[in-house]
Design a protein around this motif. Structure first.
Motif, PDB file in Angstrom:
ATOM      1  N   GLY A 369       0.896  -1.102  -0.025  1.00 39.69           N
ATOM      2  CA  GLY A 369       0.155   0.103   0.090  1.00 39.69           C
ATOM      3  C   GLY A 369       0.657   1.257   0.065  1.00 39.69           C
ATOM      4  O   GLY A 369       1.979   1.386   0.142  1.00 39.69           O
ATOM      5  N   LYS A 370       0.002   2.315  -0.353  1.00 39.66           N
ATOM      6  CA  LYS A 370       0.457   3.759  -0.212  1.00 39.66           C
ATOM      7  C   LYS A 370      -0.406   4.781   0.409  1.00 39.66           C
ATOM      8  O   LYS A 370      -1.584   4.587  -0.121  1.00 39.66           O
ATOM      9  N   ASN A 371       0.059   5.381   1.583  1.00 37.89           N
ATOM     10  CA  ASN A 371      -1.170   6.546   2.136  1.00 37.89           C
ATOM     11  C   ASN A 371      -2.140   5.472   2.724  1.00 37.89           C
ATOM     12  O   ASN A 371      -3.310   6.080   2.584  1.00 37.89           O
ATOM     13  N   GLY A 372      -2.114   4.205   3.154  1.00 40.31           N
ATOM     14  CA  GLY A 372      -3.198   3.594   3.653  1.00 40.31           C
ATOM     15  C   GLY A 372      -4.190   2.790   2.558  1.00 40.31           C
ATOM     16  O   GLY A 372      -5.137   2.248   2.978  1.00 40.31           O
ATOM     17  N   LYS A 373      -3.674   2.971   1.078  1.00 46.61           N
ATOM     18  CA  LYS A 373      -4.584   2.338   0.329  1.00 46.61           C
ATOM     19  C   LYS A 373      -3.705   1.329  -0.507  1.00 46.61           C
ATOM     20  O   LYS A 373      -2.554   1.271  -0.718  1.00 46.61           O
ATOM     21  N   VAL A 374      -4.253   0.213  -1.058  1.00 46.16           N
ATOM     22  CA  VAL A 374      -3.468  -0.724  -1.709  1.00 46.16           C
ATOM     23  C   VAL A 374      -3.158  -0.226  -3.213  1.00 46.16           C
ATOM     24  O   VAL A 374      -3.753   0.392  -3.755  1.00 46.16           O
ATOM     25  N   LYS A 375      -2.074  -0.642  -3.446  1.00 46.22           N
ATOM     26  CA  LYS A 375      -1.368  -0.269  -4.899  1.00 46.22           C
ATOM     27  C   LYS A 375      -0.766  -1.367  -5.501  1.00 46.22           C
ATOM     28  O   LYS A 375      -0.836  -0.975  -7.001  1.00 46.22           O
ATOM     29  N   ALA A 376      -0.348  -2.353  -4.836  1.00 46.76           N
ATOM     30  CA  ALA A 376      -0.213  -3.556  -5.594  1.00 46.76           C
ATOM     31  C   ALA A 376      -0.431  -4.880  -4.734  1.00 46.76           C
ATOM     32  O   ALA A 376      -0.740  -4.935  -3.746  1.00 46.76           O
ATOM     33  N   LEU A 377      -0.116  -5.875  -5.288  1.00 43.96           N
ATOM     34  CA  LEU A 377      -0.466  -7.160  -4.801  1.00 43.96           C
ATOM     35  C   LEU A 377       0.783  -8.062  -5.321  1.00 43.96           C
ATOM     36  O   LEU A 377       1.432  -8.158  -6.467  1.00 43.96           O
ATOM     37  N   LYS A 378       1.299  -8.889  -4.183  1.00 41.91           N
ATOM     38  CA  LYS A 378       2.516  -9.840  -4.423  1.00 41.91           C
ATOM     39  C   LYS A 378       2.033 -11.236  -4.288  1.00 41.91           C
ATOM     40  O   LYS A 378       1.267 -11.519  -3.440  1.00 41.91           O
ATOM     41  N   ALA A 379       2.303 -11.844  -5.036  1.00 39.11           N
ATOM     42  CA  ALA A 379       1.499 -13.305  -5.303  1.00 39.11           C
ATOM     43  C   ALA A 379       2.864 -14.074  -5.713  1.00 39.11           C
ATOM     44  O   ALA A 379       4.285 -13.836  -5.900  1.00 39.11           O
ATOM     45  N   CYS A 380       2.835 -15.321  -5.865  1.00 34.58           N
ATOM     46  CA  CYS A 380       3.758 -16.440  -5.940  1.00 34.58           C
ATOM     47  C   CYS A 380       2.915 -17.527  -6.991  1.00 34.58           C
ATOM     48  O   CYS A 380       1.750 -17.452  -6.581  1.00 34.58           O
TER      49      CYS A 380
END
Length: 487
Positions: A369-380
């Motif tokens: 997140g950035k500034n409390g909001k989701v911006k990306a998702l890390k997956a595998c």
């Protein structure tokens, strides 16, 4: 059944869809039902197979070959009578049921199955158009009173059957409108809500009372549950006021994903997105969650995930990606191995066709997140071997995500309802009630019954209707010592 040689002469004709660019501009249904001639030809494909496996493949045991034959011969009035003899709401199943009957069709062994669902859709829509669907109030009243908790397909089926048996039925619904997840879980582009209202009017004319905005048993709802209740009624009050109580609520508690970053803004359960959208389409306040211009990631590959995809596309999402934990299924099932059972195969919905990237065997590890909001998702990426999964070393990746929607299924009924009645639960947290032998659908509490998702767990609309019908017979037998309602 149909034309003896029809399955060799005619090809399967599926229902048409409106073009993607047009249907994305609104939330209207876009499936074009078969006309009378087309439906008759499809009915002609129903072969004289001797053992109609489709009957058992259908949870409500629709008498499919009979109404296929009637449509082929142009006897539409008789067709709807046969269809209604096993299914209270074919306008729902003809639109949103995945059609396990077609998987069980004998033709499906080595060619395209009969288009059973499209014929069902044509029958019920023509029946409404012709004015053949009318209220069927009971000739005599029994004086017995039944409370039904929940107005989804199971609750509606219970209520209609019991009202037609002469009982006074009151349906209690915690939300502001009748229909349960038919109303608020399924987008309008798959099931327009006036279809529910039309059935409710019929049921009211048959004597069913509906009380909306009434919560039974519990005041507090867990995260992800929408609750419009303005009034709370105790379990004790219902047991005191009614001769029988049927618990027919849904399995509404969503499965969560407690990974780092779960608390970020923009990470939601699917129904937190879908329910307000359905309310907005109805004319209520705007959906507080918007996918417009956002990179949307839907976690979960089932019907709810597909609904999130279709709704996000109608919002105008910048991109939509859907992750599934399981490996990608085969494009074509191994029919000799799976028939007549429901096969595992890749299914592409109309929402996927509207725009969606799908990825399989993927696990979410973190939300960034950035500034409390989701911006990306890390997956595998995952490797599946002998039914077990393991992370593929070095396979981590990130993807843009401004909105993440959890569509990983539902675990159990809303907390507090079963506890309020003191009903025994099974290992999954559902109401314990057998469907076999004497006293089927009865719970551990006298005169309290359970049917639908609250008993069997998350399932299909057609299973809910089946359980509602069977439970209604059990309640009628309990109240009257016997029943003329169908099994």
């Amino acid at each position: 059944m149909g034309k003896p040689t029809g399955f060799m002469e005619y090809q399967r004709l599926s229902e048409a869809y409106a073009p993607v660019d047009k249907r994305l501009k609104n939330y209207k249904e876009f499936v074009v039902r078969l006309n009378d001639e087309q439906a008759a030809i499809q009915g002609a494909r129903c072969m004289d197979c001797g053992v109609p496996f489709c009957n058992n493949g259908c949870p409500v045991n629709n008498i499919i070959p009979d109404w296929n034959d009637l449509v082929y011969r142009g006897h539409w009035r008789e067709a709807i009578e046969v269809l209604h003899s096993t299914n209270n709401f074919p306008e729902f199943t003809g639109r949103i049921c995945p059609a396990p009957c077609e998987a069980a069709c004998t033709l499906n062994i080595n060619t395209d199955a009969v288009g059973i669902k499209s014929i069902e859709h044509a029958i019920i829509d023509k029946a409404w158009d012709e004015g053949w669907v009318v209220p069927q109030p009971a000739d005599e009243k029994t004086g017995r009173k039944v409370a039904v908790v929940g107005s989804g397909p199971a609750g509606l089926a219970v209520a209609q059957q019991l009202a037609r048996a002469g009982h006074d039925v009151t349906v209690f619904e915690k939300n502001d409108r009748v229909g349960g997840l038919l109303r608020y879980g399924i987008p309008d582009f798959k099931l327009e809500k006036w279809l529910i209202d039309r059935r409710v009017e019929q049921m009211q004319a048959e004597g069913v009372r509906f009380r909306t905005g009434v919560l039974v048993g519990a005041k507090d709802m867990p995260a992800g549950i929408v609750n419009d209740a303005r009034e709370v009624i105790s379990a004790e009050q219902l047991q005191q006021d009614f001769d029988a109580v049927v618990l027919a609520g849904g399995a509404e508690v969503p499965r969560d994903l407690p990974v780092p970053g779960r608390e970020l803004g923009g990470v939601h359960f699917a129904l937190e997105f879908l329910i307000p959208q359905n309310k907005q389409v109805t004319g209520d306040t705007p959906n507080p969650i918007s996918a417009k211009g956002k990179h949307v990631v839907v976690i979960g590959g089932g019907d709810t995930g597909s609904d999130c995809v279709g709704t996000s596309n109608r919002h105008g999402a910048a991109s939509v990606t859907q992750f599934e934990l399981m490996p990608m299924p085969p494009a074509q099932e191994n029919k000799p191995l799976t028939w007549p059972y429901w096969p595992t195969k890749l299914r592409t919905s109309s929402s996927h066709d509207e725009g969606c990237e799908r990825d399989f065997a993927v696990a979410t590890k973190e939300f960034i997140g950035k500034n409390g909001k989701v911006k990306a998702l890390k997956a595998c990426r995952l490797e599946w071997k002998d039914g077990r999964m393991s992370e593929v070393p070095g396979s981590e990746f990130e993807i843009k995500a401004d909105l993440v929607l959890f569509a990983m299924g539902f675990t159990n009924p809303v907390g507090g309802v079963l506890e309020a009645f003191g009903v025994d639960k099974d290992a999954r947290g559902n109401a314990r009630a057998s469907t076999d032998g004497d006293g089927c659908y009865t719970t551990s509490v006298p005169k309290v019954f359970a049917a639908g998702d609250i008993r069997r767990g998350q399932s299909l609309v057609v299973w809910a209707i089946r359980e509602g019908r069977q439970c209604a017979r059990a309640v009628d037998e309990f109240l009257m010592g016997g029943s003329l309602l169908p099994r």
